[in-house]
Every structure is written in C-alpha cells, then in structure tokens.
Motif scaffolding. Structure first.
Motif: not given
Length: 298
Positions: A15-27, A43-47
């Motif tokens: 999952a990619d939070r930056k992808d507003s349309s969530q194409k991977a989750l839709a597929h 999902g991936f978190s890192y700061e």
C-alpha cells in the motif's frame, strides 16, 4: 518454480499512502475476487527520528515512532475497508525505509503467488529504485500497476525470448504464456504475443541483412513453436507479432498498437554484481512502456 502464476491464491499488496487513487488496492480487490485469493496488505512507515531534539530520551523517541506507526496503521485499516477488500484480508504497518529488502526477507517465511504495487513513474524517472529492486526480488512475480483498472477493450500482451536455446529461458516462455492465458481469461481480454528479432539497424541499412527475409524465416520457425506452447487453447495467428528490431523499440510499439493494458515479461534473475541490473532487455523495455507491467522470474 517460484515464478509460476498458475494458481494465484495468496497476494502480497504494498500500500502507498501517497497514491490518492490507491491503484494497487483496487487491483488487489479485483484479483482477490477473480481468483478467490487471500490478501496481505503491508504499509511502510519511516521518519528520521535521529534529527529530533537531543534532550529527548530513547523512550520519547520510541513513543514518537509508535505514534507514527499507529496513525499510519489507522489509515491502512481504513484503506482496506474503503477499497472493499475481502474480510479475510490481513494488514500490517511496518517501520522500514527499505521496502524491497523487507519484502525479500518477508517472502523467505511467507509464500506468495504475486506481489502487487503501484509503479511510480515521472517524465524523468521511469521507475523509482524500490520498484527496480522489487522486480529483481525473485520471490514471486511482481505486478506494477499504472492504471486503476483495465478496460474491456484493451488487451494483454506477453513477450517471449524465442531465440534462446537455454532451457531456463524456454521454461520461462511457457510460464509467461500460462500467466497471460490465465489473466486474459479472467478479464475476458484478448491475448497477444510479441517476439522481437534482434537485428541491428546498421546491418539492415547496409543491406547486409534482408529484414523481410529474416522476419519471414523467423515466422515459419517460431510460430509453430508458439502455437505448441498454447496447446489446445490456441491463439489466433494475427495475435502473434514477430518484428525485427531491438526489444526496447518493438515491445512498446506493439503494446501501443494493440492497446495493451498489461505487458508480461520474463526476466532471468542475476546474482552478485550482475544483480544490479534486471537484465538489459527488461530494463530498457520497461523504461518505455506505458502499460501495467508484470515480471516473472524462473
């Protein structure tokens, strides 16, 4: 073989939070329905917390990390629901800046039939380094999604390396065809085959090689072999495209002509220093394709 896609039962979705349309989750939602597959969404978190105030204790920094993970986990749980993923779907939020390395390690203990991710492109960079590393992971076929969904009038195209005498390449050709057949049937889309006959433009221009003769000879030699790989299912003759030229020009050109939504390629994994490249052909082709891309390794 780790590269087969005959039975898609378990899919790892990035999952990619930056992808507003969530194409991977839709597929992922679509493929879970088509193949009755179970999904694990990560999902991936890192700061960079090392830049925080020096007066903060280790406990404070750990607390900050947990807050970030918790906020992102909440978003991920909501995204799973919003995209109508099956109730059996599991998800987790991971603290890591190196997605590809985490995926490779995770796949040592967990078997997946497919890894699904949004492919990142811009005018300047064809894919981000993470995507290249993922394509080379060798754990499972990888589908990089460019569009939210495929349209009915589009096609699926497989690329073959018919000239190679290596058994691994021949087996890989069959795996690529099998994956194409399965996805074309599931999506009710036509399937096309592309094979580029690597003739140097210089040899053609100087008349050293007769392009038309070479293509005609290649067709009579390889079309029966391609048809044999399709078995009883068959493939219309007009859906087999054998063209002269290098793959990085031929494959995107044919994909565009037939309106391909997805191009499936085989790529032999490299080890050691050579692992830095996916394979010159695959990398140069991927750089020019505008479609979704699936890479299968032996």
């Amino acid at each position: 073989s780790r590269g087969t896609l005959v039975n898609v039962k378990r899919i790892l979705v990035i999952a990619d939070r930056k992808d507003s349309s969530q194409k991977a989750l839709a597929h992922a939602a679509l493929m879970a329905e088509q193949f009755n597959a179970t999904l694990h969404v990560v999902g991936f978190s890192y700061e960079r917390l090392s830049v925080l105030d020096e007066s903060m204790t280790k406990e404070d920094i750990e607390l900050a990390k947990q807050k970030i993970i918790h906020a992102n986990q909440t978003w991920l749980d909501e995204a799973v629901v919003m995209n109508s993923l099956p109730k059996s779907t599991t998800d987790e939020m991971v603290w890591s800046k190196d997605i590809a390395t985490w995926v490779t390690k995770h796949c040592v203990n967990h078997k997946y039939d497919l890894i699904l991710k949004t492919g990142h492109r811009s005018e300047h960079a064809f894919y981000v380094p993470t995507d290249w590393h993922l394509l080379r992971n060798g754990s499972a076929p990888v589908l990089l999604v460019a569009e939210k969904k495929w349209r009915k009038k589009q096609a699926i195209m497989v690329t073959l390396d018919m000239a190679s005498k290596k058994k691994t390449k021949q087996a890989l050709n069959q795996q690529v065809i099998d994956a194409g057949k399965m996805l074309a049937a599931a999506n009710d889309m036509p399937l096309h085959v592309c094979f580029s006959l690597a003739i140097s433009p210089v040899l053609k221009d100087l008349g050293i090689v007769d392009k038309n003769k070479s293509v005609k000879a290649a067709k009579s030699k390889y079309i029966p072999k391609i048809q044999a790989m399709f078995g009883d299912d068959g493939i219309p003759l007009e859906n087999i495209h054998i063209k002269s030229g290098y793959a990085d020009k031929v494959v995107p050109s044919v994909a565009s002509d037939i309106g391909a939504a997805l191009v499936i390629m085989g790529s032999v994994g490299r080890k050691g220093l050579k692992a830095k490249v996916l394979g010159n052909t695959a990398e140069s082709v991927l750089a020019l394709l505008k479609t979704d891309v699936m890479i299968i390794q032996p």
